[in-house]
Scaffold this motif. Structure first.
Motif, PDB file in Angstrom:
ATOM      1  N   ASN A   1     109.424  61.206  74.798  1.00  0.00           N
ATOM      2  CA  ASN A   1     108.599  60.716  73.806  1.00  0.00           C
ATOM      3  C   ASN A   1     109.316  59.267  73.375  1.00  0.00           C
ATOM      4  N   TRP A   2     110.120  58.610  73.860  1.00  0.00           N
ATOM      5  CA  TRP A   2     111.061  57.603  73.183  1.00  0.00           C
ATOM      6  C   TRP A   2     110.082  56.258  72.991  1.00  0.00           C
ATOM      7  N   ASP A   3     108.906  56.329  74.138  1.00  0.00           N
ATOM      8  CA  ASP A   3     107.824  55.318  73.948  1.00  0.00           C
ATOM      9  C   ASP A   3     106.920  55.365  72.700  1.00  0.00           C
ATOM     10  N   ASP A   4     107.142  56.523  71.863  1.00  0.00           N
ATOM     11  CA  ASP A   4     106.109  56.618  70.576  1.00  0.00           C
ATOM     12  C   ASP A   4     106.507  55.702  69.678  1.00  0.00           C
ATOM     13  N   GLN A   5     107.525  55.202  69.505  1.00  0.00           N
ATOM     14  CA  GLN A   5     107.997  54.272  68.596  1.00  0.00           C
ATOM     15  C   GLN A   5     107.471  53.003  68.900  1.00  0.00           C
ATOM     16  N   ILE A   6     107.394  52.688  70.188  1.00  0.00           N
ATOM     17  CA  ILE A   6     106.880  51.395  70.348  1.00  0.00           C
ATOM     18  C   ILE A   6     105.296  51.109  70.316  1.00  0.00           C
ATOM     19  N   LEU A   7     104.703  52.508  70.502  1.00  0.00           N
ATOM     20  CA  LEU A   7     103.252  52.552  70.365  1.00  0.00           C
ATOM     21  C   LEU A   7     103.055  52.421  68.758  1.00  0.00           C
TER      22      LEU A   7
ATOM     23  N   PRO B   1     120.653  55.581  75.709  1.00  0.00           N
ATOM     24  CA  PRO B   1     120.308  54.261  74.862  1.00  0.00           C
ATOM     25  C   PRO B   1     118.959  54.896  73.987  1.00  0.00           C
ATOM     26  N   ILE B   2     118.233  55.353  74.549  1.00  0.00           N
ATOM     27  CA  ILE B   2     116.667  55.934  73.876  1.00  0.00           C
ATOM     28  C   ILE B   2     116.890  57.080  72.951  1.00  0.00           C
ATOM     29  N   THR B   3     118.121  57.470  72.991  1.00  0.00           N
ATOM     30  CA  THR B   3     118.541  58.533  71.877  1.00  0.00           C
ATOM     31  C   THR B   3     118.291  57.980  70.434  1.00  0.00           C
ATOM     32  N   SER B   4     118.617  56.655  70.445  1.00  0.00           N
ATOM     33  CA  SER B   4     118.435  55.812  69.124  1.00  0.00           C
ATOM     34  C   SER B   4     117.252  56.098  68.598  1.00  0.00           C
ATOM     35  N   VAL B   5     115.936  56.301  69.361  1.00  0.00           N
ATOM     36  CA  VAL B   5     114.798  56.091  68.791  1.00  0.00           C
ATOM     37  C   VAL B   5     114.180  57.559  68.653  1.00  0.00           C
ATOM     38  N   ILE B   6     115.000  58.580  68.906  1.00  0.00           N
ATOM     39  CA  ILE B   6     114.580  59.980  68.931  1.00  0.00           C
ATOM     40  C   ILE B   6     114.661  60.652  67.682  1.00  0.00           C
ATOM     41  N   HIS B   7     113.574  60.219  66.952  1.00  0.00           N
ATOM     42  CA  HIS B   7     113.527  60.927  65.371  1.00  0.00           C
ATOM     43  C   HIS B   7     111.902  61.392  64.948  1.00  0.00           C
ATOM     44  N   PRO B   8     111.850  62.314  64.106  1.00  0.00           N
ATOM     45  CA  PRO B   8     110.576  62.690  63.683  1.00  0.00           C
ATOM     46  C   PRO B   8     109.714  61.401  63.323  1.00  0.00           C
ATOM     47  N   PHE B   9     108.456  61.545  63.066  1.00  0.00           N
ATOM     48  CA  PHE B   9     107.455  60.484  62.664  1.00  0.00           C
ATOM     49  C   PHE B   9     107.893  59.968  61.204  1.00  0.00           C
ATOM     50  N   ALA B  10     108.320  60.730  60.425  1.00  0.00           N
ATOM     51  CA  ALA B  10     108.375  60.418  59.159  1.00  0.00           C
ATOM     52  C   ALA B  10     109.493  59.583  58.874  1.00  0.00           C
TER      53      ALA B  10
END
Length: 246
Positions: A94-100, A170-179
């Motif tokens: 779900n790394w693209d969730d932050q782009i969305l 690389p996309i581990t950088s954006v793997i965070h919970p929504f909050a």
């Protein structure tokens, strides 16, 4: 998941699964329609370019993912000599969730803020302001935010999800919970909103800043070194301009 998931762990569109892109579809269709039908003099270039910019960010991240997995499979230049397990791959899909998420906020911001209308392609003062605000207050606040996220209360509820990935991609950088992403966006929005509200913003300053953050995040979480170590010896100030996986 974090060890003790906190509130706002899941993304709002998680129940939609693969149909999550529908949340930006109305804006994407509307901006494309305006691009086709509006006169060049009336066109709001910033609003029109949001959808292509989101696609560019996805492509940018995908290039980093492919490059990283190539070096991981090749077995050379790896920092941590281990393979990536399927659990991590599934967790990071779900790394693209932050782009969305950013896309929704960009569309809302460009629709509601009068200062975001008819942005120029370039303004030097806005680019300098964005650079200085990031190097100053944003980096300072990010340090303390990151330190707070490593406190056991927030770590167990949020940040431990990110550190579940041992062999980082690389996309581990954006793997965070929504909050956590809400906190990050509020922080990185400081230069963007300041430039907008002072009427110094340009498409170059807004897009360039986001691409810079994406680039640094991707490079900093690879399992290999992209920047040769000798460059840091030849040009010591480089350590203040970027960070590395090591």
């Amino acid at each position: 998941m974090a060890t003790k998931p906190g509130v706002l762990t899941d993304w709002p569109w998680t129940p939609l699964g693969s149909f999550k892109y529908i949340v930006v579809a109305p804006w994407a269709v509307h901006s494309t329609y305006k691009f086709v039908t509006d006169d060049l003099e009336k066109m709001d270039l910033g609003y029109t370019l949001i959808f292509p910019f989101l696609l560019l960010r996805i492509l940018h991240n995908q290039v980093w993912i492919s490059l990283s997995r190539y070096y991981t499979a090749k077995g050379k230049r790896r920092i941590l000599d281990k393979g990536i397990d399927f659990t991590q791959v599934d967790r990071e899909t779900n790394w693209d969730d932050q782009i969305l998420f950013n896309g929704v906020l960009f569309y809302v911001g460009f629709s509601l803020l009068p200062e975001a209308k008819q942005l120029p392609l370039w303004r030097t003062d806005g680019v300098l302001m964005t650079t200085l605000l990031h190097a100053g207050p944003v980096e300072f606040l990010y340090y303390w935010l990151h330190k707070a996220l490593h406190h056991h209360f927030l770590y167990s509820r949020y940040h431990s999800h990110h550190h579940s990935s041992i062999v980082t991609e690389p996309i581990t950088s954006v793997i965070h919970p929504f909050a956590e992403h809400i906190a990050y966006f509020m922080l990185f929005a400081i230069p963007l909103l300041t430039a907008l509200l002072t009427n110094t913003a340009s498409i170059a300053s807004l897009a360039g800043y986001i691409i810079y953050i994406d680039f640094m995040n991707n490079m900093g979480h690879c399992n290999f070194e992209l920047v040769p170590k000798r460059l840091f010896h030849l040009f010591p100030p480089l350590k203040f301009l970027c960070y590395t996986p090591s």
